[in-house]
Design a protein around this motif. Structure first.
Motif, mmCIF file in Angstrom:
data_model
loop_
_atom_site.group_PDB
_atom_site.id
_atom_site.type_symbol
_atom_site.label_atom_id
_atom_site.label_comp_id
_atom_site.label_asym_id
_atom_site.label_seq_id
_atom_site.Cartn_x
_atom_site.Cartn_y
_atom_site.Cartn_z
ATOM 1 N N ASP A 255 0.818 -1.225 0.000
ATOM 2 C CA ASP A 255 0.000 0.000 0.000
ATOM 3 C C ASP A 255 0.847 1.269 0.000
ATOM 4 O O ASP A 255 0.373 2.334 -0.384
ATOM 5 C CB ASP A 255 -0.927 0.026 1.221
ATOM 6 N N SER A 256 2.113 1.161 0.434
ATOM 7 C CA SER A 256 2.987 2.338 0.498
ATOM 8 C C SER A 256 3.557 2.721 -0.857
ATOM 9 O O SER A 256 4.136 3.791 -1.001
ATOM 10 C CB SER A 256 4.144 2.073 1.472
ATOM 11 N N GLN A 257 3.409 1.842 -1.877
ATOM 12 C CA GLN A 257 3.952 2.114 -3.210
ATOM 13 C C GLN A 257 2.908 2.848 -4.052
ATOM 14 O O GLN A 257 1.843 2.310 -4.345
ATOM 15 C CB GLN A 257 4.366 0.804 -3.887
ATOM 16 N N TYR A 258 3.234 4.072 -4.458
ATOM 17 C CA TYR A 258 2.306 4.909 -5.234
ATOM 18 C C TYR A 258 2.743 5.074 -6.695
ATOM 19 O O TYR A 258 2.057 5.721 -7.472
ATOM 20 C CB TYR A 258 2.192 6.296 -4.591
ATOM 21 N N GLY A 259 3.869 4.501 -7.052
ATOM 22 C CA GLY A 259 4.403 4.714 -8.390
ATOM 23 C C GLY A 259 3.872 3.749 -9.429
ATOM 24 O O GLY A 259 3.815 2.545 -9.197
ATOM 25 N N PHE A 260 3.451 4.283 -10.587
ATOM 26 C CA PHE A 260 3.065 3.497 -11.759
ATOM 27 C C PHE A 260 1.966 2.474 -11.452
ATOM 28 O O PHE A 260 2.047 1.316 -11.850
ATOM 29 C CB PHE A 260 4.296 2.793 -12.348
ATOM 30 N N ARG A 261 0.951 2.929 -10.752
ATOM 31 C CA ARG A 261 -0.184 2.063 -10.423
ATOM 32 C C ARG A 261 -1.491 2.794 -10.715
ATOM 33 O O ARG A 261 -1.568 4.022 -10.575
ATOM 34 C CB ARG A 261 -0.155 1.657 -8.940
ATOM 35 N N THR A 262 -2.508 2.035 -11.095
ATOM 36 C CA THR A 262 -3.821 2.615 -11.364
ATOM 37 C C THR A 262 -4.375 3.238 -10.088
ATOM 38 O O THR A 262 -4.264 2.660 -9.000
ATOM 39 C CB THR A 262 -4.787 1.524 -11.868
ATOM 40 N N ILE A 362 9.302 -1.764 -9.409
ATOM 41 C CA ILE A 362 8.478 -1.586 -8.199
ATOM 42 C C ILE A 362 8.196 -2.935 -7.518
ATOM 43 O O ILE A 362 7.956 -2.984 -6.312
ATOM 44 C CB ILE A 362 7.158 -0.817 -8.487
ATOM 45 N N ILE A 363 8.249 -4.032 -8.304
ATOM 46 C CA ILE A 363 8.153 -5.359 -7.689
ATOM 47 C C ILE A 363 9.454 -5.665 -6.946
ATOM 48 O O ILE A 363 9.450 -6.225 -5.850
ATOM 49 C CB ILE A 363 7.863 -6.439 -8.758
ATOM 50 N N TYR A 364 10.567 -5.277 -7.547
ATOM 51 C CA TYR A 364 11.893 -5.509 -6.962
ATOM 52 C C TYR A 364 12.030 -4.824 -5.604
ATOM 53 O O TYR A 364 12.598 -5.381 -4.659
ATOM 54 C CB TYR A 364 12.946 -4.966 -7.932
ATOM 55 N N ILE A 365 11.499 -3.595 -5.507
ATOM 56 C CA ILE A 365 11.667 -2.796 -4.283
ATOM 57 C C ILE A 365 10.484 -2.957 -3.322
ATOM 58 O O ILE A 365 10.458 -2.372 -2.240
ATOM 59 C CB ILE A 365 11.874 -1.300 -4.660
ATOM 60 N N ASN A 366 9.516 -3.771 -3.709
ATOM 61 C CA ASN A 366 8.254 -3.882 -2.970
ATOM 62 C C ASN A 366 8.438 -4.273 -1.504
ATOM 63 O O ASN A 366 7.759 -3.751 -0.622
ATOM 64 C CB ASN A 366 7.338 -4.892 -3.668
ATOM 65 N N ASP A 367 9.360 -5.190 -1.207
ATOM 66 C CA ASP A 367 9.492 -5.697 0.163
ATOM 67 C C ASP A 367 10.378 -4.833 1.051
ATOM 68 O O ASP A 367 10.657 -5.202 2.191
ATOM 69 C CB ASP A 367 10.011 -7.139 0.154
ATOM 70 N N ALA A 381 8.030 4.694 -6.877
ATOM 71 C CA ALA A 381 9.131 4.008 -7.578
ATOM 72 C C ALA A 381 10.350 4.025 -6.666
ATOM 73 O O ALA A 381 10.300 3.455 -5.575
ATOM 74 C CB ALA A 381 9.389 4.633 -8.934
ATOM 75 N N ASP A 382 11.450 4.727 -7.050
ATOM 76 C CA ASP A 382 12.647 4.727 -6.206
ATOM 77 C C ASP A 382 12.716 5.935 -5.269
ATOM 78 O O ASP A 382 13.664 6.046 -4.487
ATOM 79 C CB ASP A 382 13.904 4.673 -7.078
ATOM 80 N N ASP A 383 11.756 6.849 -5.352
ATOM 81 C CA ASP A 383 11.701 7.983 -4.412
ATOM 82 C C ASP A 383 11.122 7.483 -3.093
ATOM 83 O O ASP A 383 9.920 7.242 -2.977
ATOM 84 C CB ASP A 383 10.847 9.116 -4.982
ATOM 85 N N THR A 384 12.001 7.354 -2.113
ATOM 86 C CA THR A 384 11.638 6.686 -0.861
ATOM 87 C C THR A 384 11.813 7.620 0.326
ATOM 88 O O THR A 384 12.822 8.322 0.416
ATOM 89 C CB THR A 384 12.529 5.441 -0.647
ATOM 90 N N THR A 385 10.832 7.617 1.203
ATOM 91 C CA THR A 385 10.982 8.346 2.461
ATOM 92 C C THR A 385 10.466 7.488 3.616
ATOM 93 O O THR A 385 9.390 6.895 3.530
ATOM 94 C CB THR A 385 10.255 9.709 2.432
ATOM 95 N N PHE A 386 11.277 7.409 4.678
ATOM 96 C CA PHE A 386 10.879 6.735 5.912
ATOM 97 C C PHE A 386 10.638 7.803 6.971
ATOM 98 O O PHE A 386 11.351 8.819 7.005
ATOM 99 C CB PHE A 386 11.985 5.786 6.390
ATOM 100 N N TYR A 387 9.652 7.582 7.840
ATOM 101 C CA TYR A 387 9.384 8.592 8.867
ATOM 102 C C TYR A 387 8.906 7.938 10.154
ATOM 103 O O TYR A 387 8.378 6.814 10.169
ATOM 104 C CB TYR A 387 8.368 9.627 8.388
ATOM 105 N N TYR A 388 9.132 8.688 11.242
ATOM 106 C CA TYR A 388 8.801 8.181 12.576
ATOM 107 C C TYR A 388 8.442 9.379 13.446
ATOM 108 O O TYR A 388 9.091 10.425 13.388
ATOM 109 C CB TYR A 388 9.993 7.430 13.159
ATOM 110 N N SER A 389 7.402 9.238 14.258
ATOM 111 C CA SER A 389 6.958 10.349 15.113
ATOM 112 C C SER A 389 6.997 9.956 16.582
ATOM 113 O O SER A 389 6.928 8.769 16.938
ATOM 114 C CB SER A 389 5.537 10.781 14.730
#
Length: 644
Positions: A255-262, A362-367, A381-389
């Motif tokens: 669900d966190s992957q927003y790249g190249f999906r309908t 995006i399948i490669y980076i999915n996990d 896609a490869d633009d990745t951000t991790f966050y913690y509050s």
């Protein structure tokens, strides 16, 4: 000088004008002067009208092609254009290369070796097992047979482009001859799927170097854009249609992957991130976000690892054999103008510029999302951000440091190279404390920034969007200057086309994210929009703008904000938004509710930053809508009614 608007009749009229002028010089009578001036003025008027009509037709033909539109504008305003996309020489260590034949070969070698060279420098991790977090899928994909109508539909939807492949073919030519080749092409595509073989001739890519940033004389500052066989694109789209159905039905992509999906987009990825940030600030917490940059991510994809992951996800049998055939034994050459390099074999990576290339990635980076069960993640896609509050910054840093070690282990195990120079982190907080925060990944310090450009939008620590708005203002101001210079040569319709092609792209992009901020910031954009509208309609700068907007049937800035937000709300109501956003829109349930009367809940909030988010601002807008709008059967109907 090439003047394509000059017809044969106009050229003959110019000759007649010159004859009348010579007659006037010879006779020097008032009658000869009157005839010449009358004919000349009429001719000048006709040429101007013809020139405007020519550019109007040209802009209409290319209204969906920004690059072509800019070319037309540069031609109209006589702006100097760069003849070549690359400079005359390149630096290779201590020496300079100026011969085009050597430059193309150096480019080709660089693009070929960039992936393997980066992979060599990645430390080998014996304590990591590839795909250990991937749950094996018992179901398998099925490559259904291809029909002639399916191929015909794909080709009809292709945008006409002038770029040619290694065989010198462009998509326009394919469209013109498709009916003559449709049956053998259908047979070839079915044979390819049935045997799991991707034709070798379609694996040859013509690569065009595209400058990214930095010094134009350095090879590493260019990215390879692959121009693949026109027939390869058709076959890839046929495979993607079957792959997408499988990925959606089996719910494989995170669900966190927003790249190249309908039903996914950059604006939705940004919406998810901003909702998380605003929620943390509303709870009086801090949020630290790490923006990850990868070195040549698409070029370093390891084929063995990718195939292993595809198999685990259920892409087996002929489908796996086909994509293995697609990825292996590929070749490319670099072409600059008319000079070609030698052909090189590609050993890793997925072709950039291809139709299919982004799907395996995006399948490669999915996990990667599973690498940490504490940090949240947003991917495009490869633009990745991790966050913690949290409420304690020191404890947050300790947690982030521990989890980033796990993520670095994932990167190393999957042979993706982290770019520590371009990776950065931001702290979002309600307080103005200048506390010293140090964060490192694998003993390398990551720089802290006060603003960052993520997915084309500049985010600041206070979520005020002032920096992004200033950036948009600068771009719009430059375009308005071009409109002003071009208005003498273009008619009103052409100017309006330019407005929609050039200015609206800046206004519309993620406006639902930043457009709801303080009006003291956004009002300057509205003023610029009104200035552009007055230029298009050739009105006085003091004329009221409201009748002009109505005349052009175009939305004002603040209406445009609401319009884009309501489109999001319509999709949320129909549950056509990503799962990560669905949870932010809950409906009020009552046994007395009728269709169209349902309302979304407005969650409690404390600060304006949260109130500006779509989950609050959008819900309030939606709840005020009339039933007719809410009950629109399609998004197109909704947009039409809402705009009206």
């Amino acid at each position: 000088m090439n003047k394509p608007w000059m017809t044969k009749g106009l050229l003959n009229a110019c000759k007649k004008k010159n004859t009348l002028y010579r007659c006037f010089l010879k006779l020097r009578t008032s009658e000869a002067e009157r005839k010449y001036k009358k004919y000349k003025n009429k001719l000048v008027s006709i040429i101007k009208r013809q020139k405007k009509e020519y550019y109007s037709n040209l802009l209409e033909e290319n209204k969906n092609n920004i690059r072509a539109t800019w070319g037309i504008i540069n031609n109209v305003i006589k702006r100097n254009q760069i003849a070549s996309t690359v400079p005359n020489y390149f630096e290779n260590g201590q020496s300079e290369i100026s011969e085009t034949s050597k430059i193309v070969n150096e480019f080709n070698n660089f693009f070929t070796n960039v992936g393997p060279d980066l992979a060599k420098n990645i430390p080998k991790r014996t304590n990591y097992s590839i795909g250990e977090n991937i749950k094996s899928n018992k179901n398998s994909i099925y490559l259904s047979p291809v029909t002639s109508d399916e191929i015909r539909n794909i080709i009809n939807k292709c945008i006409n482009k002038r770029s040619t492949d290694c065989d010198g073919l462009d998509i326009t030519l394919i469209k013109n001859i498709i009916e003559s080749i449709i049956h053998p092409l259908t047979y070839i595509c079915n044979l390819s799927f049935a045997t799991g073989t991707f034709p070798n001739r379609m694996k040859i890519a013509k690569v065009i170097p595209l400058h990214k940033s930095g010094d134009k004389h350095i090879f590493s500052n260019y990215r390879p854009i692959s121009l693949l066989s026109q027939f390869s694109k058709i076959l890839e789209k046929l495979y993607i249609a079957r792959l997408d159905r499988f990925l959606i039905n089996e719910e494989i992509l995170n669900d966190s992957q927003y790249g190249f999906r309908t039903n996914h987009s950059t604006s939705m990825a940004l919406m998810e991130l901003t909702e998380e940030i605003s929620e943390a600030l509303d709870k009086k917490n801090h949020l630290i976000s790490i923006f990850i940059d990868l070195k040549k991510a698409f070029d370093t994809v390891d084929h063995t690892i990718l195939i292993k992951k595809l198999c685990k996800y259920g892409i087996k049998g002929m489908a796996l054999k086909w994509i293995t055939s697609y990825l292996t034994d590929r070749q490319h050459y670099v072409q600059i103008n008319n000079t070609k390099s030698h052909i090189n074999n590609i050993t890793c990576g997925v072709p950039q510029g291809s139709v299919l290339g982004h799907k395996p990635f995006i399948i490669y980076i999915n996990d990667i999302v599973e690498a940490s069960n504490i940090l949240k993640c947003t991917l495009f896609a490869d633009d990745t951000t991790f966050y913690y509050s949290g409420d304690n910054v020191e404890q947050m840093i300790e947690v982030i440091q521990t989890e980033m070690k796990k993520i670095k282990l994932w990167f190393d195990g999957n042979k993706l190279s982290l770019n520590s120079d371009k990776s950065c982190f931001m702290k979002f907080s309600n307080t103005n404390s200048n506390d010293e925060i140090l964060l490192n990944i694998d003993e390398i310090n990551i720089k802290r920034v006060q603003e960052v450009k993520y997915l084309g939008v500049i985010i600041d620590g206070k979520m005020a969007w002032k920096l992004h708005i200033n950036s948009v203002k600068t771009k719009i101001s430059k375009t308005i200057a071009l409109l002003h210079r071009a208005k003498g040569l273009l008619d009103n319709n052409s100017l309006y086309l330019l407005y929609n092609s050039l200015i609206m792209q800046y206004l519309n992009y993620c406006i639902e994210i930043w457009g709801t901020t303080y009006k003291t910031y956004t009002n300057s954009i509205y003023i610029l929009q009104k200035k552009a509208i007055r230029i298009i309609t050739r009105s006085n700068y003091r004329d009221p703008s409201n009748p002009l907007f109505i005349k052009l049937k175009t939305l004002k800035f603040y209406d445009l904000v609401d319009y884009n937000i309501l489109k999001c709300m319509y999709n949320a109501n129909k549950r056509n938004v990503p799962a990560g956003l669905i949870k932010r829109f809950s409906k009020r349930h009552s046994k007395y509710d009728l269709k169209g009367h349902e309302l979304f809940n407005i969650s409690r909030h404390r600060i304006l930053v949260k109130e500006h988010c779509v989950s609050i601002y959008g819900v309030k807008l939606w709840n005020k809508l009339n039933i007719e709008l809410k009950n629109a059967k399609t998004i197109l109907t909704f947009k039409k009614r809402d705009k009206k």
